[in-house]
Write an enzyme that holds these catalytic residues in place. Structure first.
Site, PDB file in Angstrom:
ATOM      1  N   HIS A 142      11.405 -29.826  -9.699  1.00 16.38           N
ATOM      2  CA  HIS A 142      11.587 -30.032 -11.033  1.00 16.38           C
ATOM      3  C   HIS A 142      10.368 -29.859 -11.700  1.00 16.38           C
ATOM      4  O   HIS A 142       9.251 -30.251 -11.424  1.00 16.38           O
ATOM      5  CB  HIS A 142      12.186 -31.473 -11.164  1.00 16.38           C
ATOM      6  N   HIS A 151       3.860 -14.721  -7.898  1.00 14.40           N
ATOM      7  CA  HIS A 151       4.735 -14.621  -6.830  1.00 14.40           C
ATOM      8  C   HIS A 151       4.760 -15.931  -5.971  1.00 14.40           C
ATOM      9  O   HIS A 151       3.785 -16.195  -5.283  1.00 14.40           O
ATOM     10  CB  HIS A 151       4.412 -13.357  -5.922  1.00 14.40           C
TER      11      HIS A 151
HETATM   12  O1  JB2 Z   1       2.959   2.655  -9.193  1.00 11.79           O
HETATM   13  C1  JB2 Z   1       3.765   2.730  -8.572  1.00 11.79           C
HETATM   14  C2  JB2 Z   1       3.845   2.575  -7.160  1.00 11.79           C
HETATM   15  N1  JB2 Z   1       2.828   2.187  -6.382  1.00 11.79           N
HETATM   16  C3  JB2 Z   1       3.269   2.241  -4.946  1.00 11.79           C
HETATM   17  N2  JB2 Z   1       5.160   3.229  -9.119  1.00 11.79           N
HETATM   18  C4  JB2 Z   1       6.171   3.484  -8.183  1.00 11.79           C
HETATM   19  N3  JB2 Z   1       7.382   3.827  -8.886  1.00 11.79           N
HETATM   20  N4  JB2 Z   1       5.961   3.187  -6.715  1.00 11.79           N
HETATM   21  C5  JB2 Z   1       4.973   2.845  -6.300  1.00 11.79           C
HETATM   22  N5  JB2 Z   1       4.633   2.637  -5.070  1.00 11.79           N
HETATM   23  C6  JB2 Z   1       5.674   2.883  -4.032  1.00 11.79           C
HETATM   24  O2  JB2 Z   1       6.025   1.700  -3.714  1.00 11.79           O
HETATM   25  C7  JB2 Z   1       5.043   3.028  -2.762  1.00 11.79           C
HETATM   26  O3  JB2 Z   1       4.884   4.692  -2.571  1.00 11.79           O
HETATM   27  C8  JB2 Z   1       6.322   2.724  -1.411  1.00 11.79           C
HETATM   28  O4  JB2 Z   1       7.164   3.516  -1.458  1.00 11.79           O
HETATM   29  C9  JB2 Z   1       6.581   1.311  -2.380  1.00 11.79           C
HETATM   30  C10 JB2 Z   1       5.981   0.118  -1.870  1.00 11.79           C
HETATM   31  O5  JB2 Z   1       6.675  -0.278  -0.601  1.00 11.79           O
HETATM   32  P1  JB2 Z   1       6.158  -1.415   0.441  1.00 11.79           P
HETATM   33  O6  JB2 Z   1       7.488  -1.583   1.071  1.00 11.79           O
HETATM   34  O7  JB2 Z   1       4.963  -1.030   0.883  1.00 11.79           O
HETATM   35  O8  JB2 Z   1       6.102  -2.614  -0.596  1.00 11.79           O
HETATM   36  P2  JB2 Z   1       6.869  -3.392  -1.635  1.00 11.79           P
HETATM   37  O9  JB2 Z   1       6.224  -3.447  -2.863  1.00 11.79           O
HETATM   38  O10 JB2 Z   1       8.392  -3.188  -1.788  1.00 11.79           O
HETATM   39  O11 JB2 Z   1       7.101  -5.027  -0.802  1.00 11.79           O
HETATM   40  C11 JB2 Z   1       5.859  -5.663  -0.327  1.00 11.79           C
HETATM   41  O12 JB2 Z   1       6.079  -6.980  -1.206  1.00 11.79           O
HETATM   42  C12 JB2 Z   1       7.438  -7.682  -0.760  1.00 11.79           C
HETATM   43  C13 JB2 Z   1       7.358  -9.088  -1.509  1.00 11.79           C
HETATM   44  C14 JB2 Z   1       5.862  -5.726   0.863  1.00 11.79           C
HETATM   45  O13 JB2 Z   1       4.815  -6.425   1.564  1.00 11.79           O
HETATM   46  C15 JB2 Z   1       7.141  -6.613   1.577  1.00 11.79           C
HETATM   47  O14 JB2 Z   1       6.883  -6.949   2.940  1.00 11.79           O
HETATM   48  C16 JB2 Z   1       7.305  -7.914   0.678  1.00 11.79           C
HETATM   49  N6  JB2 Z   1       8.491  -8.901   1.071  1.00 11.79           N
END
Ligand code: JB2
Length: 214
Positions: A142, A151
């Site tokens: 609350h 985050h």
């Molecule tokens: O500026 C961007 C950019 N920078 C990285 N624009 C766009 N459109 N895409 C971007 N990316 C892309 O995001 C990368 O090329 C990659 O494909 C993706 C990030 O994927 P990743 O699985 O490494 O991280 P995430 O941000 O989806 O998730 C993180 O945070 C979550 C909360 C991970 O560490 C997860 O494990 C976690 N649960």
């Protein structure tokens, strides 16, 4: 009529969001963007990677599509924030994503683009800032106030009246006792138990949580 949506980023967090979006009414996800040009044309959970962010800015006017910020963060929330601010500066709008299994009190105030993932609990009087991410199974009790772009990691627990500054990251499974303030851009390590205020930009870890230099 369903709203057309594009997810920014095509990694792990984007896949979690796509699952939540599928269960929400009124959203029609067109696809995703990704910074990695080699991924163009790939599919993620059955949806195509359409291009990169510059492509999106060129191909779509802000009134034709809404966005979902698919970039998560582990300890550094800057990229997630930068993407939000880049598209806001071009007048795009970010949709809220609230998984249907999340429990949310009626009076919770929600900023733009807030994300509340599966099994999270957000209690009475809480406020979630723009682009804030409350991850799977986190508890925001609350009257907590979560700053823009912050985050709260999976399974973290914030007791009542905790203030989390903009851009802070509270790691997986951390606990913060009631009434404390976590500073802007601070990092609370996974599993930490926070029993005193955390200054802006500080890193704290352990039980009880102590300040560390990383
Ligand atoms: O500026 C961007 C950019 N920078 C990285 N624009 C766009 N459109 N895409 C971007 N990316 C892309 O995001 C990368 O090329 C990659 O494909 C993706 C990030 O994927 P990743 O699985 O490494 O991280 P995430 O941000 O989806 O998730 C993180 O945070 C979550 C909360 C991970 O560490 C997860 O494990 C976690 N649960």
């Amino acid at each position: 009529m369903d709203r057309a949506v594009i997810v920014i980023g095509a990694g792990g967090h984007a896949r979690v969001l796509l699952d939540a979006l599928r269960q929400m009414d009124g959203m029609r996800v067109l696809g995703l963007t990704d910074a990695d040009a080699n991924r163009l044309g790939e599919t993620v959970s059955g949806l195509p990677i359409l291009g990169d962010d510059p492509w999106l800015l060129q191909a779509h006017a802000p009134d034709t599509v809404a966005l979902v910020n698919g970039l998560g963060s582990v300890r550094d929330t800057r990229l997630r924030r930068e993407v939000f601010e880049l598209f806001k500066a071009r007048d795009f709008r970010f949709e809220r994503v609230v998984h249907r299994s999340a429990v949310m009190a009626e009076d919770v105030r929600l900023g733009e683009g807030v994300q509340v993932m599966a099994g999270a609990v957000v209690q009475a009087g809480a406020a979630l800032g723009d682009n804030a991410l409350i991850n799977s199974g986190a508890v925001v009790d609350h009257d907590c106030r979560i700053g823009d772009h912050a985050h709260i990691g999976p399974g973290a627990t914030l007791s009542g009246n905790v203030i989390v500054g903009a851009g802070a990251h509270v790691g997986t499974g951390a606990c913060v006792i009631q009434g404390l303030r976590i500073g802007k851009d601070a990092l609370v390590g996974a599993g930490a138990v926070v029993v005193r205020d955390v200054p802006d930009g500080a890193v704290v870890m352990g039980v009880p949580a102590r300040r560390r230099d990383l």
